[in-house]
Design a protein around this motif. Structure first.
Motif, PDB file in Angstrom:
ATOM      1  N   ALA A 218       0.832  -1.209   0.000  1.00  0.00           N
ATOM      2  CA  ALA A 218       0.000   0.000   0.000  1.00  0.00           C
ATOM      3  C   ALA A 218       0.865   1.258   0.000  1.00  0.00           C
ATOM      4  CB  ALA A 218      -0.934  -0.007   1.200  1.00  0.00           C
ATOM      5  N   GLU A 219       1.921   1.248   0.791  1.00  0.00           N
ATOM      6  CA  GLU A 219       2.829   2.406   0.823  1.00  0.00           C
ATOM      7  C   GLU A 219       3.538   2.566  -0.510  1.00  0.00           C
ATOM      8  OE1 GLU A 219       4.452   2.757   5.338  1.00  0.00           O
ATOM      9  OE2 GLU A 219       4.835   0.832   4.326  1.00  0.00           O
ATOM     10  N   PHE A 220       3.949   1.444  -1.088  1.00  0.00           N
ATOM     11  CA  PHE A 220       4.627   1.464  -2.387  1.00  0.00           C
ATOM     12  C   PHE A 220       3.712   2.050  -3.460  1.00  0.00           C
ATOM     13  CE2 PHE A 220       5.776  -0.973  -6.331  1.00  0.00           C
ATOM     14  CZ  PHE A 220       7.029  -0.407  -6.538  1.00  0.00           C
ATOM     15  N   GLU A 221       2.473   1.601  -3.489  1.00  0.00           N
ATOM     16  CA  GLU A 221       1.516   2.113  -4.465  1.00  0.00           C
ATOM     17  C   GLU A 221       1.243   3.597  -4.245  1.00  0.00           C
ATOM     18  OE1 GLU A 221      -1.460  -1.319  -5.903  1.00  0.00           O
ATOM     19  OE2 GLU A 221      -1.582  -0.926  -3.740  1.00  0.00           O
ATOM     20  N   ALA A 222       1.157   4.030  -2.980  1.00  0.00           N
ATOM     21  CA  ALA A 222       0.915   5.433  -2.668  1.00  0.00           C
ATOM     22  C   ALA A 222       2.063   6.319  -3.148  1.00  0.00           C
ATOM     23  CB  ALA A 222       0.716   5.606  -1.160  1.00  0.00           C
ATOM     24  N   GLN A 223       3.251   5.729  -3.242  1.00  0.00           N
ATOM     25  CA  GLN A 223       4.413   6.475  -3.726  1.00  0.00           C
ATOM     26  C   GLN A 223       4.535   6.445  -5.246  1.00  0.00           C
ATOM     27  OE1 GLN A 223       7.766   4.814  -1.617  1.00  0.00           O
ATOM     28  NE2 GLN A 223       6.955   5.389   0.386  1.00  0.00           N
ATOM     29  N   GLY A 224       3.569   5.805  -5.896  1.00  0.00           N
ATOM     30  CA  GLY A 224       3.580   5.740  -7.355  1.00  0.00           C
ATOM     31  C   GLY A 224       4.285   4.537  -7.918  1.00  0.00           C
ATOM     32  N   GLY A 225       4.530   3.520  -7.080  1.00  0.00           N
ATOM     33  CA  GLY A 225       5.245   2.332  -7.528  1.00  0.00           C
ATOM     34  C   GLY A 225       4.435   1.457  -8.462  1.00  0.00           C
ATOM     35  N   ASP A 226       5.132   0.806  -9.367  1.00  0.00           N
ATOM     36  CA  ASP A 226       4.525  -0.110 -10.334  1.00  0.00           C
ATOM     37  C   ASP A 226       4.534  -1.517  -9.754  1.00  0.00           C
ATOM     38  OD1 ASP A 226       3.752  -1.640 -12.480  1.00  0.00           O
ATOM     39  OD2 ASP A 226       5.456  -1.110 -13.757  1.00  0.00           O
ATOM     40  N   THR A 227       3.355  -2.092  -9.527  1.00  0.00           N
ATOM     41  CA  THR A 227       3.253  -3.413  -8.898  1.00  0.00           C
ATOM     42  C   THR A 227       3.159  -4.555  -9.906  1.00  0.00           C
ATOM     43  OG1 THR A 227       0.843  -3.213  -8.758  1.00  0.00           O
ATOM     44  CG2 THR A 227       2.126  -2.427  -6.859  1.00  0.00           C
ATOM     45  N   THR A 228       3.357  -4.270 -11.181  1.00  0.00           N
ATOM     46  CA  THR A 228       3.290  -5.326 -12.189  1.00  0.00           C
ATOM     47  C   THR A 228       4.312  -6.423 -11.880  1.00  0.00           C
ATOM     48  OG1 THR A 228       2.723  -3.690 -13.871  1.00  0.00           O
ATOM     49  CG2 THR A 228       3.423  -5.862 -14.653  1.00  0.00           C
ATOM     50  N   PRO A 229       3.883  -7.665 -11.711  1.00  0.00           N
ATOM     51  CA  PRO A 229       4.826  -8.744 -11.375  1.00  0.00           C
ATOM     52  C   PRO A 229       5.898  -8.928 -12.449  1.00  0.00           C
ATOM     53  CG  PRO A 229       2.566  -9.433 -10.964  1.00  0.00           C
ATOM     54  CD  PRO A 229       2.493  -8.134 -11.715  1.00  0.00           C
ATOM     55  N   MET A 230       7.067  -9.371 -12.041  1.00  0.00           N
ATOM     56  CA  MET A 230       8.181  -9.559 -12.966  1.00  0.00           C
ATOM     57  C   MET A 230       7.847 -10.543 -14.075  1.00  0.00           C
ATOM     58  SD  MET A 230      10.983  -7.835 -12.829  1.00  0.00           S
ATOM     59  CE  MET A 230      11.924  -9.012 -13.791  1.00  0.00           C
ATOM     60  N   GLU A 231       7.122 -11.621 -13.770  1.00  0.00           N
ATOM     61  CA  GLU A 231       6.866 -12.645 -14.787  1.00  0.00           C
ATOM     62  C   GLU A 231       5.995 -12.104 -15.925  1.00  0.00           C
ATOM     63  OE1 GLU A 231       4.072 -13.624 -11.262  1.00  0.00           O
ATOM     64  OE2 GLU A 231       6.161 -12.969 -11.575  1.00  0.00           O
ATOM     65  N   GLU A 232       5.272 -11.024 -15.684  1.00  0.00           N
ATOM     66  CA  GLU A 232       4.459 -10.441 -16.730  1.00  0.00           C
ATOM     67  C   GLU A 232       5.251  -9.497 -17.621  1.00  0.00           C
ATOM     68  OE1 GLU A 232       0.874  -8.674 -15.277  1.00  0.00           O
ATOM     69  OE2 GLU A 232       0.423 -10.368 -13.937  1.00  0.00           O
ATOM     70  N   ARG A 233       6.551  -9.341 -17.301  1.00  0.00           N
ATOM     71  CA  ARG A 233       7.406  -8.434 -18.062  1.00  0.00           C
ATOM     72  C   ARG A 233       8.403  -9.158 -18.936  1.00  0.00           C
ATOM     73  NH1 ARG A 233       7.669  -3.240 -16.443  1.00  0.00           N
ATOM     74  NH2 ARG A 233       6.416  -2.600 -14.666  1.00  0.00           N
ATOM     75  N   SER A 234       8.514 -10.456 -18.774  1.00  0.00           N
ATOM     76  CA  SER A 234       9.536 -11.202 -19.506  1.00  0.00           C
ATOM     77  C   SER A 234       9.167 -11.355 -20.972  1.00  0.00           C
ATOM     78  CB  SER A 234       9.758 -12.564 -18.861  1.00  0.00           C
ATOM     79  OG  SER A 234       8.540 -13.271 -18.824  1.00  0.00           O
TER      80      SER A 234
END
Length: 234
Positions: A218-234
């Motif tokens: 939640a804190e990460f998202e509030a800071q604008g972080g991208d939560t897309t999992p790594m496996e979806e980026r390969s």
């Protein structure tokens, strides 16, 4: 410190101060950086400090090879270490999670630790920024606790997300941009490492120090972080 000067190109010299990586080296490297900048003045094109060396690029229209070496010797004779407190201290919040840090459990298992203990170890120490390289704003930091030191991946990933935090041997780093990479990924930060890009200035510089802190999703998202999992980026 044991000064050696090696030719690194037509207009470049490698100034070698040490043979092994050590946090204590940075005070000397930073002092040498300042002394050489003052000594070369407008004859200096570029100066890149690193773990044990400084790569010096000078203007051959203003100095000969011999003159450049003489300036280095003169500038570094009786050198005293710099006050390393001049570097900035950075606190970097990290979301440690296997979805964005796919090597988290493997690194923990290798160290004989729980994931929570691994995170605590990674956050416990303050890391020195030794050098910048690989990508704009990419700071090589260390030294991590021997217990969690982990060799690089045998096969690098084709895509690592920006903000990914990883370990390779006794070093730790943050990927500032999406890129291939072979470091063991533990989590992700929303802090931009090249936030001053309009002026071409990275957030981290050699001699700075970094401490990581663990935050929730939640804190990460509030800071604008991208939560897309790594496996979806390969």
């Amino acid at each position: 410190m044991k000064l050696r000067i090696e030719t690194a190109g037509m207009e470049a010299l490698m100034v070698r101060l040490f043979d092994t990586i050590d946090v204590a080296n940075m005070a000397w490297v930073l002092a040498a950086d300042q002394a050489l900048r003052e000594a070369f003045g407008d004859a200096l094109i570029d100066l890149v400090p690193s773990y044990t060396t400084l790569l010096l690029h000078y203007d051959a229209r203003k100095l000969s090879h011999i003159e450049a070496q003489a300036r280095i010797h003169h500038a570094l004779t009786d050198l005293t270490p710099a006050d390393t407190r001049q570097g900035q201290r950075h606190e970097i919040p990290v979301w440690y999670d296997e979805s964005v840090g796919p090597d988290l459990s493997r690194v923990a298992e290798r160290a004989g630790l729980s994931i929570a203990e691994l995170i605590d170890r990674h956050c416990r120490d303050e890391y020195c920024v030794f050098a910048l390289g690989f990508a704009p704003g990419y700071g090589f930091m260390g030294l991590v606790d021997d217990a969690i030191a982990t060799p690089r991946l045998t096969t690098p990933r084709r895509h690592v997300a920006a903000g990914s935090v990883g370990i390779a041997d006794r070093q730790t780093a943050i990927y500032p941009l999406p890129s291939p990479g072979g470091w063991n990924l533990l989590g992700r930060t929303a802090v931009p490492l090249f936030e001053h890009a309009k002026r071409g200035e990275p957030l981290l510089r050699p001699g700075d120090s970094v401490r990581f802190t663990s935050i929730s999703r939640a804190e990460f998202e509030a800071q604008g972080g991208d939560t897309t999992p790594m496996e979806e980026r390969s």
